[in-house]
Design a protein around this motif. Structure first.
Motif, PDB file in Angstrom:
ATOM      1  N   UNK A   3       0.826  -1.191   0.000  1.00  0.00           N
ATOM      2  CA  UNK A   3       0.000   0.000   0.000  1.00  0.00           C
ATOM      3  C   UNK A   3       0.863   1.245   0.000  1.00  0.00           C
ATOM      4  N   UNK A   4       0.606   2.149  -0.924  1.00  0.00           N
ATOM      5  CA  UNK A   4       1.351   3.392  -1.044  1.00  0.00           C
ATOM      6  C   UNK A   4       0.573   4.551  -0.452  1.00  0.00           C
ATOM      7  N   UNK A   5      -0.696   4.667  -0.835  1.00  0.00           N
ATOM      8  CA  UNK A   5      -1.503   5.784  -0.375  1.00  0.00           C
ATOM      9  C   UNK A   5      -2.973   5.440  -0.523  1.00  0.00           C
ATOM     10  N   UNK A  40      -6.410  10.512   4.720  1.00  0.00           N
ATOM     11  CA  UNK A  40      -5.419   9.916   3.826  1.00  0.00           C
ATOM     12  C   UNK A  40      -4.475   9.016   4.607  1.00  0.00           C
ATOM     13  N   UNK A  41      -3.852   8.134   3.848  1.00  0.00           N
ATOM     14  CA  UNK A  41      -2.797   7.274   4.380  1.00  0.00           C
ATOM     15  C   UNK A  41      -1.623   7.339   3.397  1.00  0.00           C
ATOM     16  N   UNK A  43       2.327   5.430   3.020  1.00  0.00           N
ATOM     17  CA  UNK A  43       3.379   4.575   3.555  1.00  0.00           C
ATOM     18  C   UNK A  43       4.540   5.452   4.026  1.00  0.00           C
ATOM     19  N   UNK A  44       5.229   4.989   5.046  1.00  0.00           N
ATOM     20  CA  UNK A  44       6.356   5.770   5.577  1.00  0.00           C
ATOM     21  C   UNK A  44       7.376   6.083   4.502  1.00  0.00           C
ATOM     22  N   UNK A  45       7.552   5.150   3.576  1.00  0.00           N
ATOM     23  CA  UNK A  45       8.587   5.309   2.557  1.00  0.00           C
ATOM     24  C   UNK A  45       8.284   6.405   1.548  1.00  0.00           C
ATOM     25  N   UNK A  46       7.023   6.856   1.488  1.00  0.00           N
ATOM     26  CA  UNK A  46       6.659   7.866   0.484  1.00  0.00           C
ATOM     27  C   UNK A  46       6.113   9.141   1.104  1.00  0.00           C
ATOM     28  N   UNK A  47       5.865   9.120   2.398  1.00  0.00           N
ATOM     29  CA  UNK A  47       5.258  10.300   3.039  1.00  0.00           C
ATOM     30  C   UNK A  47       6.163  11.520   2.861  1.00  0.00           C
ATOM     31  N   UNK A  48       5.550  12.620   2.467  1.00  0.00           N
ATOM     32  CA  UNK A  48       6.295  13.848   2.212  1.00  0.00           C
ATOM     33  C   UNK A  48       6.761  13.983   0.778  1.00  0.00           C
ATOM     34  N   UNK A  49       6.699  12.901   0.009  1.00  0.00           N
ATOM     35  CA  UNK A  49       7.118  12.938  -1.402  1.00  0.00           C
ATOM     36  C   UNK A  49       5.946  12.691  -2.350  1.00  0.00           C
ATOM     37  N   UNK A  50       4.984  11.882  -1.931  1.00  0.00           N
ATOM     38  CA  UNK A  50       3.846  11.530  -2.776  1.00  0.00           C
ATOM     39  C   UNK A  50       2.583  12.201  -2.245  1.00  0.00           C
ATOM     40  N   UNK A  65     -10.257   4.353   5.617  1.00  0.00           N
ATOM     41  CA  UNK A  65      -9.003   4.316   4.865  1.00  0.00           C
ATOM     42  C   UNK A  65      -8.510   2.884   4.960  1.00  0.00           C
ATOM     43  N   UNK A  66      -8.341   2.220   3.841  1.00  0.00           N
ATOM     44  CA  UNK A  66      -7.991   0.798   3.804  1.00  0.00           C
ATOM     45  C   UNK A  66      -6.646   0.649   3.103  1.00  0.00           C
TER      46      UNK A  66
END
Length: 124
Positions: free
Chosen positions: A47-49, A58-59, A61-68, A104-105
């Motif tokens: 899951x990305x967002x 919204x949700x 993922x830690x790896x994309x937060x602030x960039x996506x 949010x799933x």
């Protein structure tokens, strides 16, 4: 018939940006959460967002937060994923998905409607 069709993938250098688009038909945003997932070769779908049906939760993922950033355009029946500061580890096939829910799933097993995917490749 519900259809989700992704577009906007491609090859980009590290640090660059892409905007993915998911065109939705037979599907109401006010009844469904929408989400982006990704899957790299040999890995599980991640899951990305996710964007809730009321558009307020919204949700990321830690790896994309602030960039996506996930967004939707109700008039155009489209969901977007703006991806900035891309990294080689963002390389994957990206899928959009929908689920009739108020929540949010974030787990792929809970989604029953999927697009065909679009390839994103980030070169170093």
């Amino acid at each position: 018939e519900v259809q989700l069709v992704e577009s906007g993938g491609g090859l980009v250098q590290a640090g660059g940006s892409l905007r993915l688009s998911c065109e939705v038909s037979g599907f109401s945003f006010d009844q469904n959460a929408v989400a982006w997932f990704r899957q790299a070769p040999g890995t599980e779908r991640q899951g990305v967002s996710c964007l809730s049906r009321n558009g307020q939760n919204t949700y990321y993922a830690d790896s994309v937060r602030g960039r996506f950033t996930i967004s939707r355009d109700n008039a155009k029946n489209r969901v977007y994923l703006q991806m900035n500061s891309l990294k080689p580890e963002d390389t994957a096939v990206y899928y959009c998905a929908g689920r009739r829910t108020t929540r949010v799933v974030t787990t792929p097993q809970e989604y029953d409607t999927w697009g065909q995917g679009t390839q994103v490749t980030v070169s170093s």
